[in-house]
Motif scaffolding. Sequence first.
Motif, PDB file in Angstrom:
ATOM      1  N   SER A 160       0.831  -1.204   0.000  1.00  0.00           N
ATOM      2  CA  SER A 160       0.000   0.000   0.000  1.00  0.00           C
ATOM      3  C   SER A 160       0.864   1.253   0.000  1.00  0.00           C
ATOM      4  O   SER A 160       0.535   2.253  -0.660  1.00  0.00           O
ATOM      5  CB  SER A 160      -0.950   0.007   1.203  1.00  0.00           C
ATOM      6  OG  SER A 160      -0.238   0.009   2.424  1.00  0.00           O
ATOM      7  N   TYR A 161       1.991   1.214   0.713  1.00  0.00           N
ATOM      8  CA  TYR A 161       2.911   2.358   0.750  1.00  0.00           C
ATOM      9  C   TYR A 161       3.434   2.642  -0.650  1.00  0.00           C
ATOM     10  O   TYR A 161       3.456   3.802  -1.104  1.00  0.00           O
ATOM     11  CB  TYR A 161       4.067   2.042   1.700  1.00  0.00           C
ATOM     12  CG  TYR A 161       4.875   3.228   2.163  1.00  0.00           C
ATOM     13  CD1 TYR A 161       4.533   3.931   3.305  1.00  0.00           C
ATOM     14  CD2 TYR A 161       6.014   3.643   1.463  1.00  0.00           C
ATOM     15  CE1 TYR A 161       5.284   5.010   3.744  1.00  0.00           C
ATOM     16  CE2 TYR A 161       6.767   4.716   1.895  1.00  0.00           C
ATOM     17  CZ  TYR A 161       6.405   5.397   3.034  1.00  0.00           C
ATOM     18  OH  TYR A 161       7.145   6.473   3.464  1.00  0.00           O
ATOM     19  N   GLU A 162       3.841   1.589  -1.353  1.00  0.00           N
ATOM     20  CA  GLU A 162       4.359   1.775  -2.705  1.00  0.00           C
ATOM     21  C   GLU A 162       3.285   2.267  -3.662  1.00  0.00           C
ATOM     22  O   GLU A 162       3.522   3.194  -4.456  1.00  0.00           O
ATOM     23  CB  GLU A 162       4.949   0.470  -3.235  1.00  0.00           C
ATOM     24  CG  GLU A 162       5.454   0.597  -4.675  1.00  0.00           C
ATOM     25  CD  GLU A 162       6.102  -0.664  -5.215  1.00  0.00           C
ATOM     26  OE1 GLU A 162       6.459  -0.667  -6.412  1.00  0.00           O
ATOM     27  OE2 GLU A 162       6.252  -1.630  -4.441  1.00  0.00           O
ATOM     28  N   LEU A 163       2.095   1.684  -3.613  1.00  0.00           N
ATOM     29  CA  LEU A 163       1.033   2.072  -4.534  1.00  0.00           C
ATOM     30  C   LEU A 163       0.637   3.535  -4.345  1.00  0.00           C
ATOM     31  O   LEU A 163       0.449   4.277  -5.323  1.00  0.00           O
ATOM     32  CB  LEU A 163      -0.189   1.174  -4.347  1.00  0.00           C
ATOM     33  CG  LEU A 163      -0.025  -0.274  -4.828  1.00  0.00           C
ATOM     34  CD1 LEU A 163      -1.239  -1.114  -4.413  1.00  0.00           C
ATOM     35  CD2 LEU A 163       0.163  -0.325  -6.341  1.00  0.00           C
ATOM     36  N   ILE A 164       0.524   3.967  -3.090  1.00  0.00           N
ATOM     37  CA  ILE A 164       0.164   5.361  -2.829  1.00  0.00           C
ATOM     38  C   ILE A 164       1.291   6.286  -3.277  1.00  0.00           C
ATOM     39  O   ILE A 164       1.047   7.324  -3.915  1.00  0.00           O
ATOM     40  CB  ILE A 164      -0.176   5.570  -1.344  1.00  0.00           C
ATOM     41  CG1 ILE A 164      -1.496   4.863  -1.004  1.00  0.00           C
ATOM     42  CG2 ILE A 164      -0.283   7.070  -1.025  1.00  0.00           C
ATOM     43  CD1 ILE A 164      -1.849   4.880   0.469  1.00  0.00           C
ATOM     44  N   VAL A 167       1.473   9.487  -5.844  1.00  0.00           N
ATOM     45  CA  VAL A 167       2.064  10.780  -5.480  1.00  0.00           C
ATOM     46  C   VAL A 167       3.156  11.146  -6.474  1.00  0.00           C
ATOM     47  O   VAL A 167       3.265  12.309  -6.909  1.00  0.00           O
ATOM     48  CB  VAL A 167       2.613  10.741  -4.039  1.00  0.00           C
ATOM     49  CG1 VAL A 167       3.369  12.025  -3.714  1.00  0.00           C
ATOM     50  CG2 VAL A 167       1.487  10.523  -3.040  1.00  0.00           C
ATOM     51  N   SER A 168       3.969  10.170  -6.849  1.00  0.00           N
ATOM     52  CA  SER A 168       5.051  10.415  -7.804  1.00  0.00           C
ATOM     53  C   SER A 168       4.508  10.910  -9.144  1.00  0.00           C
ATOM     54  O   SER A 168       5.027  11.876  -9.725  1.00  0.00           O
ATOM     55  CB  SER A 168       5.859   9.131  -8.014  1.00  0.00           C
ATOM     56  OG  SER A 168       6.848   9.306  -9.002  1.00  0.00           O
ATOM     57  N   HIS A 180      -3.969  17.059  -9.149  1.00  0.00           N
ATOM     58  CA  HIS A 180      -3.456  15.882  -9.852  1.00  0.00           C
ATOM     59  C   HIS A 180      -3.528  14.637  -8.961  1.00  0.00           C
ATOM     60  O   HIS A 180      -3.827  13.539  -9.455  1.00  0.00           O
ATOM     61  CB  HIS A 180      -2.020  16.117 -10.307  1.00  0.00           C
ATOM     62  CG  HIS A 180      -1.904  16.961 -11.539  1.00  0.00           C
ATOM     63  ND1 HIS A 180      -2.245  16.490 -12.795  1.00  0.00           N
ATOM     64  CD2 HIS A 180      -1.506  18.247 -11.716  1.00  0.00           C
ATOM     65  CE1 HIS A 180      -2.046  17.441 -13.695  1.00  0.00           C
ATOM     66  NE2 HIS A 180      -1.603  18.517 -13.065  1.00  0.00           N
ATOM     67  N   LEU A 181      -3.269  14.792  -7.667  1.00  0.00           N
ATOM     68  CA  LEU A 181      -3.342  13.639  -6.780  1.00  0.00           C
ATOM     69  C   LEU A 181      -4.784  13.161  -6.639  1.00  0.00           C
ATOM     70  O   LEU A 181      -5.049  11.951  -6.611  1.00  0.00           O
ATOM     71  CB  LEU A 181      -2.747  13.969  -5.408  1.00  0.00           C
ATOM     72  CG  LEU A 181      -2.605  12.786  -4.449  1.00  0.00           C
ATOM     73  CD1 LEU A 181      -1.737  11.692  -5.057  1.00  0.00           C
ATOM     74  CD2 LEU A 181      -2.034  13.226  -3.107  1.00  0.00           C
ATOM     75  N   LEU A 182      -5.711  14.090  -6.574  1.00  0.00           N
ATOM     76  CA  LEU A 182      -7.127  13.703  -6.542  1.00  0.00           C
ATOM     77  C   LEU A 182      -7.508  12.934  -7.801  1.00  0.00           C
ATOM     78  O   LEU A 182      -8.248  11.944  -7.737  1.00  0.00           O
ATOM     79  CB  LEU A 182      -8.007  14.947  -6.398  1.00  0.00           C
ATOM     80  CG  LEU A 182      -8.053  15.589  -5.013  1.00  0.00           C
ATOM     81  CD1 LEU A 182      -8.808  16.908  -5.070  1.00  0.00           C
ATOM     82  CD2 LEU A 182      -8.706  14.661  -3.991  1.00  0.00           C
ATOM     83  N   ASP A 183      -6.999  13.361  -8.927  1.00  0.00           N
ATOM     84  CA  ASP A 183      -7.274  12.647 -10.179  1.00  0.00           C
ATOM     85  C   ASP A 183      -6.747  11.214 -10.122  1.00  0.00           C
ATOM     86  O   ASP A 183      -7.362  10.297 -10.686  1.00  0.00           O
ATOM     87  CB  ASP A 183      -6.639  13.378 -11.365  1.00  0.00           C
ATOM     88  CG  ASP A 183      -7.354  14.666 -11.707  1.00  0.00           C
ATOM     89  OD1 ASP A 183      -8.522  14.832 -11.292  1.00  0.00           O
ATOM     90  OD2 ASP A 183      -6.745  15.525 -12.381  1.00  0.00           O
ATOM     91  N   GLU A 184      -5.619  11.016  -9.440  1.00  0.00           N
ATOM     92  CA  GLU A 184      -5.050   9.670  -9.317  1.00  0.00           C
ATOM     93  C   GLU A 184      -5.986   8.737  -8.560  1.00  0.00           C
ATOM     94  O   GLU A 184      -5.976   7.524  -8.776  1.00  0.00           O
ATOM     95  CB  GLU A 184      -3.699   9.734  -8.593  1.00  0.00           C
ATOM     96  CG  GLU A 184      -2.585  10.361  -9.391  1.00  0.00           C
ATOM     97  CD  GLU A 184      -2.103   9.469 -10.526  1.00  0.00           C
ATOM     98  OE1 GLU A 184      -2.291   8.241 -10.431  1.00  0.00           O
ATOM     99  OE2 GLU A 184      -1.551  10.011 -11.502  1.00  0.00           O
TER     100      GLU A 184
END
Length: 208
Positions: free
Chosen positions: A87-91, A95-96, A169-173
């Motif tokens: 989950s850390y990587e996916l989030i 963000v990236s 952009h993060l919301l769009d993700e």
Amino acid sequence: MNMAIDQVLLESSSNDPIVRFYQWSRPSVSCGYFVAVAEVELAYPERNYDFVRRLTGGGMVDHRNDFTYSIIVPRGHALSEAKGDVSYELIHRAVSRALHSVGVENDMQSEDTGSGQGVCFDTPVTKDLVLADSGAKLAGAGQRRNKFGLLHQGSVLADGLDGNLFSRHLLDEFGNSRGDYQLSEFQLELAKKLAAHRYSSAAWNLRR
């Protein structure tokens, strides 16, 4: 109050993840649930800041020059049920991508350079984000899972960052299909009580 709102959102019934962006009204430092107060005092000896212990893990974060966000994922959602490193990587991949969209070139850290409980932006750990040109830490986070779901509290260095554009952009993700979430009066009252009786108390903040 920021920590209290995140806890209330985590413990509230929701069908979809909630992405929350927030600021700090005064100079503040937060520390992960397991960090000793003595470490905070050693790292920030000037003591000219507000201090709060987070519900999540991770290290010490100086919020005087960062952009903070939280992601609250309900129980049963794939992110909530995934293992912590997944989950850390996916989030952080989301963000990236959001950071790339606003022109901040970054990479994902491939290995630990510390325990993760020191000064957050001094020592990137696996799956943190670092600046592509220098390798300096750019974004980190702490997580907490319980019977309600997953709380991910993240921090991004704010130097030159357009926070409003990044947040869009993060919301769009995460889809952003449900629009703005508004705290109910009941949730707000719960948060005020938690802020006063937990996150402002020595029993919580000085417990280690």
